[in-house]
Design a protein around this motif. Structure first.
Motif, PDB file in Angstrom:
ATOM      1  N   LEU A  52       0.829  -1.212   0.000  1.00 14.11           N
ATOM      2  CA  LEU A  52       0.000   0.000   0.000  1.00 14.11           C
ATOM      3  C   LEU A  52       0.862   1.260   0.000  1.00 14.11           C
ATOM      4  N   ARG A  53       2.015   1.150   0.634  1.00 14.80           N
ATOM      5  CA  ARG A  53       2.917   2.299   0.643  1.00 14.80           C
ATOM      6  C   ARG A  53       3.292   2.653  -0.794  1.00 14.80           C
ATOM      7  N   ARG A  54       3.587   1.623  -1.574  1.00 18.84           N
ATOM      8  CA  ARG A  54       3.955   1.854  -2.990  1.00 18.84           C
ATOM      9  C   ARG A  54       2.807   2.486  -3.756  1.00 18.84           C
ATOM     10  N   LEU A  55       1.581   2.273  -3.258  1.00 19.38           N
ATOM     11  CA  LEU A  55       0.408   2.797  -3.967  1.00 19.38           C
ATOM     12  C   LEU A  55      -0.078   4.081  -3.328  1.00 19.38           C
ATOM     13  N   ASP A  56       0.791   4.674  -2.489  1.00 23.65           N
ATOM     14  CA  ASP A  56       0.461   5.957  -1.888  1.00 23.65           C
ATOM     15  C   ASP A  56      -0.770   5.887  -0.985  1.00 23.65           C
ATOM     16  N   VAL A  57      -0.868   4.800  -0.246  1.00 22.06           N
ATOM     17  CA  VAL A  57      -1.970   4.653   0.709  1.00 22.06           C
ATOM     18  C   VAL A  57      -1.371   4.470   2.093  1.00 22.06           C
ATOM     19  N   GLU A  58      -1.873   5.249   3.048  1.00 20.52           N
ATOM     20  CA  GLU A  58      -1.353   5.129   4.400  1.00 20.52           C
ATOM     21  C   GLU A  58      -2.379   4.503   5.328  1.00 20.52           C
ATOM     22  N   LEU A  59      -1.926   3.560   6.141  1.00 18.51           N
ATOM     23  CA  LEU A  59      -2.813   2.908   7.109  1.00 18.51           C
ATOM     24  C   LEU A  59      -2.432   3.374   8.505  1.00 18.51           C
ATOM     25  N   GLU A  60      -3.389   4.017   9.172  1.00 19.34           N
ATOM     26  CA  GLU A  60      -3.118   4.521  10.518  1.00 19.34           C
ATOM     27  C   GLU A  60      -3.768   3.570  11.514  1.00 19.34           C
TER      28      GLU A  60
END
Lengths: 293, 190, 658
Positions: free
Chosen positions: A27-35
């Protein structure tokens, strides 16, 4: 940059750590952040609902309330957690009196459920929010020729949320195609792995696992892709036991879809938690490497 | 003076999700049982269809003695296929809760023991912890199976997949207060 | 003006009298202004009761009548007739409902009696303001339009034509015959469908009173009962109907040496050429050219061997254009039939995935001698089946697809069981939930088929899957719980036949809008009353016949078609009908032309006069619902029997004790 509240669930701490690692990395590679929710508790799995429904809803409501506080939609990688929290949110929205009752309890932890955060399954984020085109764009080592059986399992699609068709889903196949793999026609892709029955009725669960493994092998799958830790554990960790019980000799790797995406993105296997399996995923990793472009 | 509810009314109304479950609409077609992976594998003593027939006929004791609902895998396949719109999975949950509340669970079933252990653990720590759960079913296994289980567990532990220590949530005290507000649990440290 | 009002309070046996003190009500009525006579009577609707009214009008010179009794739906007509026979305008009558609205819904005698008095008082206030209305007469044209050329349409058309009426029979497909033409043998008699149908089809073609337009669509319907103007579009088949004799030489000569395109009549199981005859007994027996695949029509470059083969008849015409026809008819019969449930909606039955899974209609074609396999029951893999499963209730009795029972599937499934066993000797398994065989000789048929050794398994099929997942052409496992044996059955079979249910056509909603009728919530055309008026619709002059009104078998379809024909004939032979005058009308001077009312009318009875820029209401279409009356912002629309004076006086009557 998309942001979501993240509910890992109890399994992703250790048993399904590779799911967590590969999810974060891809997800990091896809510009998505999980908080991650700051103090999440267990969703109750199925066992809690066997004992007390109200307490079970309260458990889930606490997590939902924390997501509401973060003002972000909640993402769960585990189908069981996803189903519990989605259903709890729906019930509380449908029954304001129940919501009041539970909110009275949640006050003791300074929390309040308001239903503003939607509940999503991790795979939905890839398929719907990020989109298959964006996933495909980041693929550097398409898993060309790799025959993957897309195992949906039960609790992603069922029970129905609205009027949707739950028997003809194809988003998992589309995702696998986007990363270059060959999604095989897996007739039992919507059938049960046995879930908690691996504890409460091992004989039944092993029989279900065996049928799934046989079906995947019969259609020539080289690896089974899953989106739920319980499915992964049942299908993989008990393969040896299945072989003993039924005289079979399955040796089918079972991986999380995020691990496959990670391999297609060219990420180092260790980052994806590869190497912690009981059934070796070497063949899959080699296949991915050999397609490096 | 209200009439005493029939067993069917009791079960169809066992709290929220089962509320108003239209059990009496069952036409006994058998779709649920033939779809159920566990029933169609021959692992239930009564098929789900039969359970519904028994409930509708008021055969409470026979239902309570059955292992059907404790072997439900909660896959919801029956529910999405039932042509009369009955939520059979919720019915199974309702029956489990009914037998737990009325302390009428059958001897020898792992499900009730496992579920109670699970609940106690969460009340204690807010999270689940696999090794503790093992105690709920190990007693049913024979010696070779216990050894087998220990082997699997060891391999998993060596691969780093089994937690050595139970985890806890941070605001555990608050959490316990939350649960007490819903249903007073007495001494939750047991 | 002083009126002379007669008030009659009915006992209705004990129905009213047990709760309302009718004598007291009559005595009270006698004290009301304008009332010169008040009686109570046991049964006002009886002959002596009606005589009372007639005699009293004459002897007491009454000019207004009030009857307090049951619901106007029951006897308003009766008492209006009695009033008319007494010599005054029938609309000088007002009915008061003191049964359904009073005696039957209350339990306090005193209060119920008071209420009856108040209701009567209201009527007595109102009735002096009634106007002398006249029923309007509408003439009925004798021509009939029948839409749909299946067995229903054919039977209705023949019945009417034989009675000397002129009939237009319009059918969308290139041939009449409908679904019945596709069946092999029909239950319960095992008659050959084609053998009993084709003579009727042939008679339709040659009947002097029937104009048969196939390959045609109805595109516009205007008008009202007795006076419909219908526009029909005749689609081009690129063959001149009057010149073609159906010799099929053009088909044999086509540049396509073999059939290449899915044959619609055989549900895609066989292949046809771009030029084709739907089936050997097609009526009219005229070739059709498919413009989507014919080389000449698509590219303009073809040897046109068909034209050559046709020779001197010169029946082929690639320049043919659609033809618009406008006809005027008095009544319309809709017989548009059904479509079968799309089995792909249930993926776990494997239709479209596994070659061994068929629908029942496909199997009708397979066992039919003029079908794609010449009547040999041969599967897609070229083999004859040794075991066959027939699945009941596919897309019926199911919350997830269609909730209703499709009525014919149990019988046709038993029929197919018989035919399959007869042709192949295979083991046959019928999987059912309930066996529904209620008709004449149906139970006998069920016994017969049971006696032939067909296995009846009571359990709805939950899954159909491959015995060997790697072999798509291999055997299939049919899984169901045998609820009578209380055991899960996993039966290996070579062929699965899905007993698909019936559904309304996909465009039923568009069609119903065109004809100004309604659909039920299941999608079928809506009848006026399910028991007492099953072939009438809420639109006068439009009738229903056959499956378009709901799933049914051939005997019931034919009976309904006869009934629809009879209803049409009744109108035609009466020559005219009288319309109730409780219609709305526009007061021209007061209409501002705002067009608010026009879209509100549920019966599309209001149109706009562009010259005068006002609304105009068609009395024949108006049903007196009152919507436009209430909606008009200018108050320019009034309704007979419900004008402001009448309504307010009635309210005054109720409130006058205050």
């Amino acid at each position: 940059m998309k942001k979501y509240a993240y509910f890992p669930g109890c399994s992703l701490e250790k048993m399904a750590r590779s799911y967590h690692d590969s999810a974060i990395q891809t997800l990091r590679r896809l510009d998505v952040e999980l908080e991650e929710l700051e103090d999440w508790n267990c969703c109750g799995a199925t066992a809690y609902f066997h004992v007390d429904e109200l307490l079970a809803y309260t458990l889930c409501a606490r997590n939902l309330a924390m997501a509401d506080k973060q003002k972000l939609d909640l993402v769960a990688p585990c189908s069981g957690c996803y189903k519990n929290m989605h259903a709890t949110r729906a019930h509380l929205q449908h029954d304001p009196a129940l919501a009041d009752h539970i909110n009275y309890a949640l006050e003791a932890d300074n929390l309040k459920f308001d239903g503003s955060s939607a509940v999503r399954h991790l795979i939905e984020i890839f398929v719907q929010d990020v989109g298959l085109a964006a996933v495909k764009a980041k693929v550097t080592q398409p898993l060309k020729g790799l025959r993957v059986a897309p195992y949906y399992g039960c609790q992603i699609l069922r029970p129905r949320k609205a009027d949707e068709d739950v028997e003809q889903a194809h988003f998992f196949e589309d995702l696998l195609t986007a990363i270059g793999a060959t999604a095989v026609d897996f007739p039992m892709k919507l059938r049960c792995c046995g879930g908690a029955l691996i504890i409460t009725n091992r004989k039944a669960a092993l029989s279900l696992v065996r049928n799934l493994l046989k079906n995947a092998a019969d259609v020539g799958a080289q690896v089974i892709a899953t989106a739920c830790p319980l499915c992964q554990v049942n299908l993989e960790c008990y393969q040896k036991l299945v072989n003993q019980e039924f005289g079979t000799n399955f040796n089918l790797p079972v991986m999380y879809f995020t691990q496959l995406i990670g391999l297609a993105f060219g990420l180092p296997p260790k980052q994806l938690g590869i190497g912690t399996e009981l059934v070796s995923t070497e063949p899959v990793v080699c296949h991915a490497r050999s397609n490096a472009s | 003076m209200a009439d005493k509810p029939t067993f069917r009314e009791e079960i169809a109304g066992v709290l929220h999700a089962s509320m108003g479950n239209p059990l009496d609409m069952c036409m006994q077609c058998g779709t649920c049982s033939a779809t159920c992976p566990v029933a169609s594998g021959g692992f239930m003593d009564n098929s789900p269809r039969r359970i519904i027939a028994m409930i509708n006929a008021g055969l409470k004791e026979r239902v309570l003695k059955s292992n059907t609902y404790w072997y439900c895998a909660s896959c919801y396949h029956c529910t999405v296929r039932c042509p009369r719109g009955i939520d059979i999975t919720e019915l199974m949950y309702g029956l489990k809760r009914y037998t737990v509340w009325h302390d009428k669970t059958q001897e020898g079933l792992i499900g009730p023991v496992f579920s109670e252990a699970f609940v106690k653990m969460i009340v204690r720590t807010g999270r689940s912890y696999e090794p503790v759960l093992a105690t709920s079913y190990l007693f049913t296994l024979g010696v070779p199976e216990i050894i087998q289980e220990a082997q699997t567990a060891t391999t998993l532990m060596l691969k780093g997949r089994l937690p050595l220590l139970p985890s806890r949530i941070k605001r555990l005290d608050n959490f316990k207060r939350v649960l007490k507000r819903i249903i007073p649990l007495g001494d939750s440290e047991e | 003006m002083k009126h002379r009002i007669g008030v009659y309070v009915c006992h209705c046996g004990t129905n009213i009298a047990s709760m309302v003190d009718v004598k007291a009500v009559a005595e009270y009525a006698a004290t009301l202004p304008g009332v010169v006579l008040a009686r109570d009577y046991k049964y006002m609707c009886s002959d002596p009761g009606q005589e009372l009214i007639k005699d009293d009008i004459k002897s007491h010179k009454l000019d207004r009548i009030v009857v307090a009794a049951c619901s106007p739906l029951l006897h308003e007509h009766t008492f209006r007739n009695a009033t008319a026979q007494g010599g005054i305008n029938p609309y000088f009558f007002q009915m008061v409902n003191i049964r359904e609205h009073d005696a039957w819904v209350h339990t306090d005698r005193a209060a119920a009696t008071e209420k009856a008095k108040e209701l009567v008082r209201a009527a007595v206030h109102r009735v002096p303001f009634h106007k002398p209305l006249e029923k309007k007469e509408v003439r009925i044209r004798p021509e009939v339009l029948v839409v749909g050329g299946g067995i229903a349409g054919i039977h209705a058309a023949l019945t009417l034509a034989n009675a000397g009426k002129k009939v237009y029979l319009v059918e969308r497909e290139p041939t009449i015959g409908g679904h019945m033409a596709k069946f092999d043998k029909t239950f319960p008699t095992l008659d050959c469908a084609a053998c009993i149908l084709t003579p009727k089809m042939s008679t339709v073609k040659t009947h002097p009173n029937i104009t048969l337009w196939t390959y045609s669509d109805v595109i516009k319907v205007d008008g009202f009962v007795g006076n419909y103007k219908v526009t029909v579009r005749r689609n081009p088949r690129y063959v001149i109907e009057d010149l073609c004799v159906g010799c099929s030489e053009c088909i044999a000569a086509c540049v396509f040496k073999e059939g290449k395109f899915p044959d619609e009549f055989n549900l895609g199981l066989g292949k046809r050429k771009p030029i084709y005859l739907p089936f050997p007994q097609a009526t009219p027996l005229v070739a059709v050219i498919d413009p989507d695949v014919c080389l000449q029509l698509k590219t303009g470059k073809c040897k046109k061997t068909c034209v050559e083969a046709c020779g001197e008849r010169k029946a082929i015409d690639f320049e043919q254009e659609p033809e618009i026809q406008e006809i005027e008819v008095g009544t319309i019969i809709l017989a548009t039939g059904f479509k079968i449930f799309d089995a792909k909606r249930i993926p776990y039955y494997g239709y479209g995935t596994y070659p061994g899974v068929y629908t029942s209609l496909e199997v009708e074609r397979l066992v039919n001698a003029s079908g794609p396999t010449g009547g040999e029951l041969v599967l897609r893999n070229g083999q004859k089946p040794k075991s066959v499963a027939i699945v009941h209730c596919v897309g019926s009795r199911d919350e997830n697809t269609n909730k209703y029972c499709s009525r014919v599937c149990c019988m046709y499934s038993l029929k197919l069981a018989h035919l399959v066993k007869e042709r192949t000797g295979a083991e046959v398994y019928n999987f059912y939930i309930d066996m529904r065989t209620p008709g004449k000789s149906f139970e006998e048929f069920y016994s017969k088929v049971s006696g032939e050794g067909v296995h009846m398994i009571r359990g709805k099929v939950a899954d159909v899957y491959l015995e060997n997942p790697a072999d798509k052409n291999g055997r299939l496992i049919v899984q169901a719980e045998d609820t009578l044996l209380n055991m899960i059955r996993k039966v290996p079979v070579d062929m699965v036949v899905l007993g698909v249910g019936l559904e309304a056509h996909a465009d039923a909603n568009d069609v119903r809008r065109m004809f100004n009728i309604s659909c039920s919530n299941e999608g079928w055309f809506l009848e006026r009353h399910p028991k007492l008026a099953p072939v009438n619709t809420f639109t006068d002059g439009i009738f229903l016949a056959g499956c378009c009104q709901g799933p049914k078998d051939i005997p019931d379809t034919v009976a309904q078609a006869g009934a629809a024909a009879a209803e049409a004939m009744a109108l035609i032979d009466a020559g005219s009908i009288e319309l109730e005058p409780n219609t709305a009308f526009v007061v021209e001077e007061e209409c501002s032309g705002c067009k608010t009312c026009i879209p509100m009318c549920p019966y599309t009875a209001i149109s706009r006069n562009e010259e005068k820029k006002i609304a105009v209401i068609n009395e024949a279409l108006c049903k007196g619902c009152g919507t436009c009356v209430a909606a008009c912002p200018s108050g320019a629309i009034k309704q007979n029997l419900f004008d402001d004076e009448e309504v307010f006086e009635e309210i005054n009557g109720v409130l006058s004790h205050v």
